[in-house]
Design a protein around this motif. Structure first.
Motif, PDB file in Angstrom:
ATOM      1  N   TYR A 105       0.841  -1.195   0.000  1.00 14.97           N
ATOM      2  CA  TYR A 105       0.000   0.000   0.000  1.00 14.97           C
ATOM      3  C   TYR A 105       0.877   1.245   0.000  1.00 14.97           C
ATOM      4  O   TYR A 105       1.793   1.384   0.819  1.00 14.97           O
ATOM      5  CB  TYR A 105      -0.922   0.015   1.218  1.00 14.97           C
ATOM      6  CG  TYR A 105      -1.937   1.135   1.183  1.00 14.97           C
ATOM      7  CD1 TYR A 105      -3.078   1.025   0.391  1.00 14.97           C
ATOM      8  CD2 TYR A 105      -1.747   2.302   1.914  1.00 14.97           C
ATOM      9  CE1 TYR A 105      -4.010   2.045   0.340  1.00 14.97           C
ATOM     10  CE2 TYR A 105      -2.671   3.331   1.868  1.00 14.97           C
ATOM     11  CZ  TYR A 105      -3.804   3.196   1.076  1.00 14.97           C
ATOM     12  OH  TYR A 105      -4.728   4.208   1.029  1.00 14.97           O
ATOM     13  N   ASP A 106       0.590   2.151  -0.936  1.00 13.34           N
ATOM     14  CA  ASP A 106       1.311   3.416  -1.049  1.00 13.34           C
ATOM     15  C   ASP A 106       0.564   4.478  -0.256  1.00 13.34           C
ATOM     16  O   ASP A 106      -0.465   4.986  -0.696  1.00 13.34           O
ATOM     17  CB  ASP A 106       1.408   3.819  -2.523  1.00 13.34           C
ATOM     18  CG  ASP A 106       2.242   5.077  -2.732  1.00 13.34           C
ATOM     19  OD1 ASP A 106       2.559   5.757  -1.733  1.00 13.34           O
ATOM     20  OD2 ASP A 106       2.579   5.374  -3.894  1.00 13.34           O
ATOM     21  N   ASN A 107       1.077   4.799   0.929  1.00 12.59           N
ATOM     22  CA  ASN A 107       0.391   5.764   1.797  1.00 12.59           C
ATOM     23  C   ASN A 107       0.372   7.163   1.211  1.00 12.59           C
ATOM     24  O   ASN A 107      -0.561   7.936   1.463  1.00 12.59           O
ATOM     25  CB  ASN A 107       1.065   5.786   3.178  1.00 12.59           C
ATOM     26  CG  ASN A 107       0.678   4.599   4.029  1.00 12.59           C
ATOM     27  OD1 ASN A 107      -0.459   4.467   4.460  1.00 12.59           O
ATOM     28  ND2 ASN A 107       1.633   3.692   4.257  1.00 12.59           N
ATOM     29  N   GLU A 108       1.387   7.500   0.430  1.00  8.95           N
ATOM     30  CA  GLU A 108       1.450   8.842  -0.145  1.00  8.95           C
ATOM     31  C   GLU A 108       0.354   9.057  -1.180  1.00  8.95           C
ATOM     32  O   GLU A 108      -0.316  10.083  -1.206  1.00  8.95           O
ATOM     33  CB  GLU A 108       2.824   9.069  -0.779  1.00  8.95           C
ATOM     34  CG  GLU A 108       3.016  10.483  -1.314  1.00  8.95           C
ATOM     35  CD  GLU A 108       4.408  10.731  -1.834  1.00  8.95           C
ATOM     36  OE1 GLU A 108       4.603  11.746  -2.544  1.00  8.95           O
ATOM     37  OE2 GLU A 108       5.316   9.913  -1.548  1.00  8.95           O
ATOM     38  N   ASN A 109       0.157   8.050  -2.027  1.00  2.55           N
ATOM     39  CA  ASN A 109      -0.863   8.163  -3.070  1.00  2.55           C
ATOM     40  C   ASN A 109      -2.187   7.525  -2.686  1.00  2.55           C
ATOM     41  O   ASN A 109      -3.142   7.538  -3.469  1.00  2.55           O
ATOM     42  CB  ASN A 109      -0.346   7.515  -4.359  1.00  2.55           C
ATOM     43  CG  ASN A 109       0.835   8.252  -4.935  1.00  2.55           C
ATOM     44  OD1 ASN A 109       0.814   9.470  -5.040  1.00  2.55           O
ATOM     45  ND2 ASN A 109       1.886   7.518  -5.311  1.00  2.55           N
ATOM     46  N   LYS A 110      -2.236   6.928  -1.488  1.00  6.88           N
ATOM     47  CA  LYS A 110      -3.464   6.304  -0.982  1.00  6.88           C
ATOM     48  C   LYS A 110      -4.005   5.248  -1.946  1.00  6.88           C
ATOM     49  O   LYS A 110      -5.196   5.225  -2.293  1.00  6.88           O
ATOM     50  CB  LYS A 110      -4.554   7.366  -0.723  1.00  6.88           C
ATOM     51  CG  LYS A 110      -4.126   8.523   0.147  1.00  6.88           C
ATOM     52  CD  LYS A 110      -3.753   8.074   1.548  1.00  6.88           C
ATOM     53  CE  LYS A 110      -3.369   9.248   2.434  1.00  6.88           C
ATOM     54  NZ  LYS A 110      -2.889   8.820   3.774  1.00  6.88           N
ATOM     55  N   SER A 111      -3.106   4.370  -2.372  1.00  9.65           N
ATOM     56  CA  SER A 111      -3.541   3.335  -3.311  1.00  9.65           C
ATOM     57  C   SER A 111      -2.625   2.118  -3.199  1.00  9.65           C
ATOM     58  O   SER A 111      -1.514   2.200  -2.656  1.00  9.65           O
ATOM     59  CB  SER A 111      -3.521   3.863  -4.745  1.00  9.65           C
ATOM     60  OG  SER A 111      -2.201   4.221  -5.112  1.00  9.65           O
ATOM     61  N   PHE A 112      -3.102   0.999  -3.719  1.00  9.79           N
ATOM     62  CA  PHE A 112      -2.311  -0.226  -3.730  1.00  9.79           C
ATOM     63  C   PHE A 112      -1.411  -0.255  -4.969  1.00  9.79           C
ATOM     64  O   PHE A 112      -1.816   0.179  -6.048  1.00  9.79           O
ATOM     65  CB  PHE A 112      -3.222  -1.458  -3.736  1.00  9.79           C
ATOM     66  CG  PHE A 112      -3.896  -1.722  -2.424  1.00  9.79           C
ATOM     67  CD1 PHE A 112      -3.225  -2.368  -1.397  1.00  9.79           C
ATOM     68  CD2 PHE A 112      -5.207  -1.327  -2.205  1.00  9.79           C
ATOM     69  CE1 PHE A 112      -3.835  -2.620  -0.188  1.00  9.79           C
ATOM     70  CE2 PHE A 112      -5.843  -1.570  -0.999  1.00  9.79           C
ATOM     71  CZ  PHE A 112      -5.150  -2.217   0.019  1.00  9.79           C
ATOM     72  N   LEU A 113      -0.204  -0.764  -4.784  1.00 13.92           N
ATOM     73  CA  LEU A 113       0.711  -0.945  -5.898  1.00 13.92           C
ATOM     74  C   LEU A 113       0.530  -2.362  -6.425  1.00 13.92           C
ATOM     75  O   LEU A 113       0.781  -3.340  -5.714  1.00 13.92           O
ATOM     76  CB  LEU A 113       2.157  -0.729  -5.446  1.00 13.92           C
ATOM     77  CG  LEU A 113       2.477   0.651  -4.839  1.00 13.92           C
ATOM     78  CD1 LEU A 113       3.929   0.693  -4.375  1.00 13.92           C
ATOM     79  CD2 LEU A 113       2.212   1.758  -5.856  1.00 13.92           C
TER      80      LEU A 113
END
Length: 264
Positions: A105-113
């Motif tokens: 999970y990419d906390n900066e972009n609020k999305s899953f990689l």
């Protein structure tokens, strides 16, 4: 007189659930309700040789209870978009899925990689991925995926307890993280913070799981060993089963023991 510990129920088979889903790396609302239950269901039904499953809504309902068809489709769509599963093909009444290892999970972009790592025994070994071993009896007989029996926080707590469940080494859940001693309940905050619970919520859930006969507090004897000039605790056995031996190195504590265990 020390009471006899509850009889352990052994399961010959288990489902491997990645520790990533309970490591605190995902936000609280990433996998909730049917989302986490459906993912575990697919892991349970997955062929670890090719990471495939065709288990759909009809099979899911056997373990999780009734779910509306449209709601079920939305859940599968969400798991696909987030990268937990991949839709392969439809053949007649069956839909085939490929199960993946949980995405980052990419906390900066609020999305899953999105990732391409699939849930096979070979890939698990190559990536050195770590898993919780969940006895299949919990899914098949106890019904932990059924939202009418266990809510999301209870399900996550069960996963967290089994993450640190070491029957032979600790007698149950690692007593360095969770124990009762001299009238005090000692809890390492990682047990509840990683799954987005408060300490009081976690304690309430432990009480609930004990009432549902999934866990039990058991008195054990631990001793102190010296390893590399440091004192470390070592599990000797259940107090019920051990003869009384007076020693300054020994002490009695209570540990939490899951009733269902994976048979070695």
């Amino acid at each position: 007189m020390v009471s006899k510990p509850p009889q352990i129920i052994y399961s010959n088979n288990f489902t491997m659930v990645s520790r990533n889903v309970i490591s605190g790396n995902y936000p609280k609302d990433a996998l909730r309700g049917h989302e986490i239950a459906r993912y575990i269901h697919m892991l349970y039904r997955c062929n670890t040789k090719n990471a495939l499953t065709k288990a759909g809504r009809k099979d899911y309902r056997r373990f999780a209870g009734y779910i509306d068809a449209d709601v079920f489709k939305k859940i599968d769509k969400y798991l696909i978009e987030c990268g937990f599963i991949e839709l392969l093909k439809q053949s007649g009444n069956y839909t085939f899925y490929k199960i993946k290892l949980p995405p980052i999970y990419d906390n900066e972009n609020k999305s899953f990689l999105l990732n391409s790592e699939i849930y096979t025994g070979k890939r698990i070994k190559l990536t050195n991925h770590h898993f919780v071993l969940l006895p299949n009896e919990l899914i098949e007989s106890v019904g932990i995926l059924n939202y009418r029996k266990f809510n999301t926080n209870e399900l996550y707590t069960i996963l967290k307890l089994y993450r640190y469940n070491f029957l032979e080494s600790f007698g149950g859940v690692d007593f360095q993280l969770l124990r009762k001693e001299r009238g005090r309940l000692i809890i390492n905050e990682r047990l509840y913070k990683d799954i987005h619970l408060s300490k009081s919520e976690f304690i309430q859930i432990l009480d609930s799981l004990e009432k549902k006969r999934l866990v039990k507090w058991v008195d054990i004897i631990v001793t102190r060993d010296t390893v590399d000039f440091e004192e470390v605790p070592r599990y000797l056995g259940d107090k019920y089963a051990l003869p009384y031996v007076k020693s300054l190195n020994n002490r009695t504590i209570s540990i939490l023991r899951p009733i269902h265990q994976v048979k070695n």
